[in-house]
Design a protein around this motif. Sequence first.
Motif, mmCIF file in Angstrom:
data_model
loop_
_atom_site.group_PDB
_atom_site.id
_atom_site.type_symbol
_atom_site.label_atom_id
_atom_site.label_comp_id
_atom_site.label_asym_id
_atom_site.label_seq_id
_atom_site.Cartn_x
_atom_site.Cartn_y
_atom_site.Cartn_z
ATOM 1 N N VAL A 1 14.536 -32.121 -47.219
ATOM 2 C CA VAL A 1 15.823 -31.720 -47.781
ATOM 3 C C VAL A 1 16.540 -32.933 -48.350
ATOM 4 O O VAL A 1 16.770 -33.916 -47.642
ATOM 5 N N TYR A 2 16.883 -32.864 -49.640
ATOM 6 C CA TYR A 2 17.619 -33.963 -50.269
ATOM 7 C C TYR A 2 19.101 -33.596 -50.377
ATOM 8 O O TYR A 2 19.464 -32.424 -50.452
ATOM 9 N N PRO A 3 19.976 -34.618 -50.342
ATOM 10 C CA PRO A 3 21.423 -34.358 -50.326
ATOM 11 C C PRO A 3 21.961 -33.875 -51.660
ATOM 12 O O PRO A 3 21.424 -34.189 -52.714
ATOM 13 N N ARG A 4 23.036 -33.100 -51.590
ATOM 14 C CA ARG A 4 23.766 -32.645 -52.772
ATOM 15 C C ARG A 4 25.234 -32.977 -52.569
ATOM 16 O O ARG A 4 25.855 -32.491 -51.631
ATOM 17 N N LEU A 5 25.791 -33.775 -53.445
ATOM 18 C CA LEU A 5 27.174 -34.219 -53.348
ATOM 19 C C LEU A 5 28.152 -33.050 -53.359
ATOM 20 O O LEU A 5 29.096 -33.000 -52.580
ATOM 21 N N SER A 6 27.902 -32.085 -54.225
ATOM 22 C CA SER A 6 28.841 -30.983 -54.409
ATOM 23 C C SER A 6 28.978 -30.104 -53.162
ATOM 24 O O SER A 6 29.915 -29.351 -53.035
ATOM 25 N N GLU A 7 28.035 -30.214 -52.263
ATOM 26 C CA GLU A 7 28.058 -29.347 -51.089
ATOM 27 C C GLU A 7 28.812 -29.951 -49.910
ATOM 28 O O GLU A 7 29.132 -29.265 -48.963
ATOM 29 N N GLY A 8 29.061 -31.260 -49.934
ATOM 30 C CA GLY A 8 29.678 -31.894 -48.772
ATOM 31 C C GLY A 8 28.730 -31.798 -47.591
ATOM 32 O O GLY A 8 27.526 -31.681 -47.756
ATOM 33 N N LYS A 9 29.257 -31.859 -46.390
ATOM 34 C CA LYS A 9 28.419 -31.767 -45.186
ATOM 35 C C LYS A 9 28.113 -30.294 -44.917
ATOM 36 O O LYS A 9 29.007 -29.491 -44.767
ATOM 37 N N ILE A 10 26.836 -29.969 -44.896
ATOM 38 C CA ILE A 10 26.442 -28.579 -44.702
ATOM 39 C C ILE A 10 25.952 -28.373 -43.279
ATOM 40 O O ILE A 10 25.057 -29.071 -42.819
ATOM 41 N N GLU A 11 26.545 -27.424 -42.617
ATOM 42 C CA GLU A 11 26.076 -27.049 -41.284
ATOM 43 C C GLU A 11 25.249 -25.773 -41.425
ATOM 44 O O GLU A 11 25.719 -24.783 -41.969
ATOM 45 N N THR A 12 24.015 -25.818 -40.983
ATOM 46 C CA THR A 12 23.177 -24.626 -40.998
ATOM 47 C C THR A 12 22.448 -24.535 -39.672
ATOM 48 O O THR A 12 22.425 -25.495 -38.898
ATOM 49 N N GLN A 13 21.809 -23.398 -39.454
ATOM 50 C CA GLN A 13 21.044 -23.221 -38.222
ATOM 51 C C GLN A 13 19.809 -24.118 -38.192
ATOM 52 O O GLN A 13 19.151 -24.244 -37.165
ATOM 53 N N PHE A 14 19.495 -24.770 -39.324
ATOM 54 C CA PHE A 14 18.289 -25.594 -39.420
ATOM 55 C C PHE A 14 18.573 -27.092 -39.280
ATOM 56 O O PHE A 14 17.661 -27.897 -39.406
ATOM 57 N N ASN A 15 19.836 -27.475 -39.047
ATOM 58 C CA ASN A 15 20.193 -28.896 -39.041
ATOM 59 C C ASN A 15 19.387 -29.746 -38.074
ATOM 60 O O ASN A 15 19.068 -30.876 -38.370
ATOM 61 N N ASN A 16 19.062 -29.216 -36.901
ATOM 62 C CA ASN A 16 18.299 -30.005 -35.934
ATOM 63 C C ASN A 16 16.890 -29.468 -35.724
ATOM 64 O O ASN A 16 16.271 -29.723 -34.708
ATOM 65 N N HIS A 17 16.400 -28.724 -36.699
ATOM 66 C CA HIS A 17 15.060 -28.146 -36.595
ATOM 67 C C HIS A 17 14.017 -29.264 -36.787
ATOM 68 O O HIS A 17 14.147 -30.080 -37.697
ATOM 69 N N PRO A 18 12.977 -29.298 -35.932
ATOM 70 C CA PRO A 18 11.968 -30.365 -36.034
ATOM 71 C C PRO A 18 11.177 -30.369 -37.345
ATOM 72 O O PRO A 18 10.644 -31.402 -37.741
ATOM 73 N N LYS A 19 11.127 -29.233 -38.042
ATOM 74 C CA LYS A 19 10.374 -29.172 -39.304
ATOM 75 C C LYS A 19 11.250 -29.453 -40.529
ATOM 76 O O LYS A 19 10.755 -29.486 -41.640
ATOM 77 N N VAL A 20 12.554 -29.618 -40.315
ATOM 78 C CA VAL A 20 13.476 -29.898 -41.423
ATOM 79 C C VAL A 20 13.778 -31.390 -41.431
ATOM 80 O O VAL A 20 14.375 -31.928 -40.509
ATOM 81 N N ILE A 21 13.324 -32.056 -42.491
ATOM 82 C CA ILE A 21 13.447 -33.508 -42.599
ATOM 83 C C ILE A 21 14.483 -33.844 -43.659
ATOM 84 O O ILE A 21 14.288 -33.550 -44.843
ATOM 85 N N LYS A 22 15.594 -34.426 -43.227
ATOM 86 C CA LYS A 22 16.634 -34.841 -44.183
ATOM 87 C C LYS A 22 16.183 -36.153 -44.824
ATOM 88 O O LYS A 22 15.796 -37.089 -44.127
ATOM 89 N N VAL A 23 16.230 -36.201 -46.135
ATOM 90 C CA VAL A 23 15.757 -37.363 -46.881
ATOM 91 C C VAL A 23 16.940 -38.083 -47.497
ATOM 92 O O VAL A 23 17.823 -37.455 -48.087
ATOM 93 N N ASP A 24 16.956 -39.387 -47.358
ATOM 94 C CA ASP A 24 18.038 -40.186 -47.916
ATOM 95 C C ASP A 24 17.731 -40.512 -49.378
ATOM 96 O O ASP A 24 17.596 -41.662 -49.769
ATOM 97 N N ALA A 25 17.575 -39.466 -50.184
ATOM 98 C CA ALA A 25 17.256 -39.629 -51.607
ATOM 99 C C ALA A 25 18.546 -39.858 -52.388
ATOM 100 O O ALA A 25 19.633 -39.500 -51.924
#
Length: 192
Positions: free
Chosen positions: A129-153
């Motif tokens: 998952v790459y960041p989107r400025l327009s969305e701000g901080k997004i809270e979803t049910q997947f935020n701490n999911h082991p298969k969801v990798i936040k990328v500092d792109a």
Amino acid sequence: MKVGLYFGTFNPIHNGHLTIANHLAEHSDLDQIWFVVTPLSPFKKKSSLLDNYHRLEMVYLATKEYDKLKPSDIEFGLKQPNYTIDTLTYLFEKFPNHHFSLIMGEDNLKSFHKWKNYELILENHSIYVYPRLSEGKIETQFNNHPKVIKVDAPIMEISSTFIRNEIKEGKNIRPMLPENVWHFIDEMNFYK
């Protein structure tokens, strides 16, 4: 081989898409990024879409000088409208030795729970998952999911819709597109 699947209509592909894909190719464990050109998304109206093969040609032009970035027409032969789970099933059968992951923006993660068989996708595939400025901080049910990798792109706020509208208005958007894609669009009189 670990392959990241970057799905989109790419109508047109632009420097934002390339920057994110190249960043993932260089800064993650993915060996290649495949730009999967979507013929018809269940969430988009077809009327504004260029022909499938014109969009594929633009992706080819944009990626041909990058070893790790590849165009893919894999969805062109699948029934429409197509769903990601169907594509992943097809790819697994066709390339059993590849491991496929998804690439998506934070904005798409927000509605991921509405995707067909999303639990099955998460069970068998990672999501970068790459960041989107327009969305701000997004809270979803997947935020701490082991298969969801936040990328500092890098955050890229260029949109294909903006580019199409600017072309229609006669504005110069040349810096937002790969040079050969800009020439192709100009030569073909697209989006005018």
